[in-house]
Design an enzyme around this catalytic site. Sequence first.
Site, short mmCIF file in Angstrom:
data_model
loop_
_atom_site.label_atom_id
_atom_site.label_comp_id
_atom_site.label_asym_id
_atom_site.label_seq_id
_atom_site.Cartn_x
_atom_site.Cartn_y
_atom_site.Cartn_z
N CYS A 111 -1.43 3.87 -6.84
CA CYS A 111 -2.46 3.60 -5.85
C CYS A 111 -2.15 2.16 -6.28
CB CYS A 111 -3.10 4.26 -5.52
SG CYS A 111 -4.81 3.36 -4.21
N CYS A 156 1.26 -0.97 -0.21
CA CYS A 156 0.09 0.16 -0.08
C CYS A 156 0.80 1.83 -0.19
CB CYS A 156 -1.07 -0.17 0.78
SG CYS A 156 -1.89 1.48 1.30
N1 DGL Z 1 -3.71 0.77 -2.09
C1 DGL Z 1 -3.56 2.15 -0.71
C2 DGL Z 1 -2.90 2.37 -1.81
O1 DGL Z 1 -1.86 2.28 -2.70
C3 DGL Z 1 -4.56 2.30 -0.17
C4 DGL Z 1 -5.62 2.96 -1.43
C5 DGL Z 1 -6.40 3.24 -0.15
O2 DGL Z 1 -7.21 2.46 1.02
O3 DGL Z 1 -6.70 5.19 -0.03
O4 DGL Z 1 -1.98 3.48 -1.27
#
Ligand code: DGL
Length: 285
Positions: free
Chosen positions: A199, A77
């Site tokens: 993301c 993430c």
């Molecule tokens: N998948 C996450 C990222 O790579 C975050 C998504 C979220 O929960 O806002 O930033």
Amino acid sequence: MTAPNRAPIGVFDSGIGGLSVLQSLLTALPHEHFVYLADNGHAPYGEKTDLFVRQRSLAIAQHLIEQHHIKALVVACNTATAAAIHELRTHYPHLVLIGVEPALKPAAQSTRTGRVGVMATRGTVGSEKFARLLASMDPATHFEVKACNGLALAIEQSTLPAHAEQAQAQVSQLLRQYIQELGEFGSAPGQMDTLVLGCTHYVFAQEELQQLVGGEVRLMSTGEAVARQTHRQLEAASLLSPQAAPAQAHGRVALYTTGDLSGLKAAAHRWLQLPAGDCHLASTI
Ligand code: DGL
């Protein structure tokens, strides 16, 4: 007791986005076992405070260490990496720890027009870590950056069987809006010829994104680089699972969620062809 090199690798994200990283990890590390934690009960991270994301990341790391005895942790993430990787390293100095960051460096190497679009969460875009990364880039490349509020959540919801259609329409609408706001894509001078998916959730919208920006624009994500880095770090720590062990096709991954189990099951099946039986509800974290 399991030998340390046979212990699983922990992977976490605010939800299903990190499955895009897990996909690359499964390919690059065929002898390893994984425990994936989707913190759906506290998503989206991208629109929460840094403090909140940091506290969740530390609690999840502790849970994975205590309950699953992980030998390494992949923070799949961008938002959690930006908010918490420093604290995670401080708290767990002996744990092999791998974070993700938007692929600005590979994008700068790949662009021909010198113009790159970046999509990420508000948390990532507003972080000091991202500001430092951007400042470290050669000024010859121009980065047009967009905080894509609501997009990760809509992608997350598009996997929930009960909301799929409505959420998919929302994903499409947000993608069109953000791509339009970023500016002109294409291979002509002045156009952005590269788009960074900053993301891990956005990887699951890449087909639609590719259609919107056109076939000549290169989409950059980080899954494969993270998987290579995980391999390197495990090797350096002599923690790779022994090659002699038979790679099991099934039972290599256990997935947990702090939120909706049906959404995780649907996403794991849709994107990784993993059976519903591999998905479980996490105990309170
Ligand atoms: N998948 C996450 C990222 O790579 C975050 C998504 C979220 O929960 O806002 O930033």
